[in-house]
Write a protein that holds these residues in place. Structure first.
Motif, mmCIF file in Angstrom:
data_model
loop_
_atom_site.group_PDB
_atom_site.id
_atom_site.type_symbol
_atom_site.label_atom_id
_atom_site.label_comp_id
_atom_site.label_asym_id
_atom_site.label_seq_id
_atom_site.Cartn_x
_atom_site.Cartn_y
_atom_site.Cartn_z
ATOM 1 N N UNK A 32 0.833 -1.212 0.000
ATOM 2 C CA UNK A 32 0.000 0.000 0.000
ATOM 3 C C UNK A 32 0.867 1.261 0.000
ATOM 4 N N UNK A 33 1.940 1.266 0.790
ATOM 5 C CA UNK A 33 2.839 2.431 0.828
ATOM 6 C C UNK A 33 3.487 2.651 -0.540
ATOM 7 N N UNK A 34 3.924 1.570 -1.182
ATOM 8 C CA UNK A 34 4.519 1.682 -2.523
ATOM 9 C C UNK A 34 3.490 2.182 -3.536
ATOM 10 N N UNK A 35 2.291 1.626 -3.494
ATOM 11 C CA UNK A 35 1.246 2.020 -4.444
ATOM 12 C C UNK A 35 0.888 3.495 -4.279
ATOM 13 N N UNK A 36 0.797 3.960 -3.024
ATOM 14 C CA UNK A 36 0.482 5.380 -2.786
ATOM 15 C C UNK A 36 1.552 6.287 -3.383
#
Length: 184
Positions: free
Chosen positions: A22-26
């Motif tokens: 999720x952090x990477x996607x954001x």
């Protein structure tokens, strides 16, 4: 289409993998590929990194010529900071750069055992430390063409070996202060 293809390497599993993804996607605007122990070669971390390279290459090939020119391999124990992807891309503006890395912070909320492990593994990669010759293994970013040129068939991807091979072929490895990550 994006120039940065990302893969999350499962180490801790559980909630850590989707939290890292999720952090990477954001920050990147794309969904990372998830690589775990069940994949071929997944019984070792270097083997999972090799699988990540292959899986992101397949996705990049399907997306177009510039897609996936850079490949990031992030362990699920790591959270990238906002602005991480932009800082990484800035480093690769120099065509001589084959790999880039940034400082690694240790989450103070971790238990004592994991803070100690984080300091042992990543303490030398903190912003105030002298810069080591190889990038930290928790958050690797490479120019795909350079990485593929130095990897021998069947060999896993160990960061210190790859860094030495890249340098031996004339590539540089950039330090990107804005490409911070946290061992969490």
């Amino acid at each position: 289409m994006t120039d940065l293809a990302c893969a999350v390497i499962a180490l801790a599993g559980g909630d850590a993998t989707p939290r890292c993804a999720a952090a990477l996607a954001r920050d990147t605007g794309t969904d990372p590929v998830l690589i775990d122990r069940t994949m071929p070669g997944g019984d070792t971390v270097p083997g999972r990194r090799r699988a990540a390279l292959a899986r992101t290459a397949a996705g990049a090939q399907a997306a177009g010529a510039q897609a996936g020119a850079l490949v990031a391999m992030v362990e699920d124990t790591t959270l990238v900071a906002p602005g991480w992807a932009a800082a990484v891309r800035t480093s690769f503006a120099d065509p001589a750069v084959a790999a880039a890395w940034g400082p690694v912070h240790i989450d103070p909320a971790l238990g004592a055992r994991y803070r100690a492990l984080g300091r042992m593994e990543y303490g030398r990669f903190h912003g105030g430390s002298p810069r080591p010759q190889s990038p930290p293994g928790n958050c690797l970013v490479f120019r795909r063409a350079a990485l593929e040129a130095v990897l021998a068939p069947g060999r896993g991807l160990a960061e210190h070996e790859v860094a030495a091979d890249l340098r031996a072929r004339g590539w540089t490895i950039a330090y990107a202060p804005g490409a911070a990550s946290t061992y969490a």
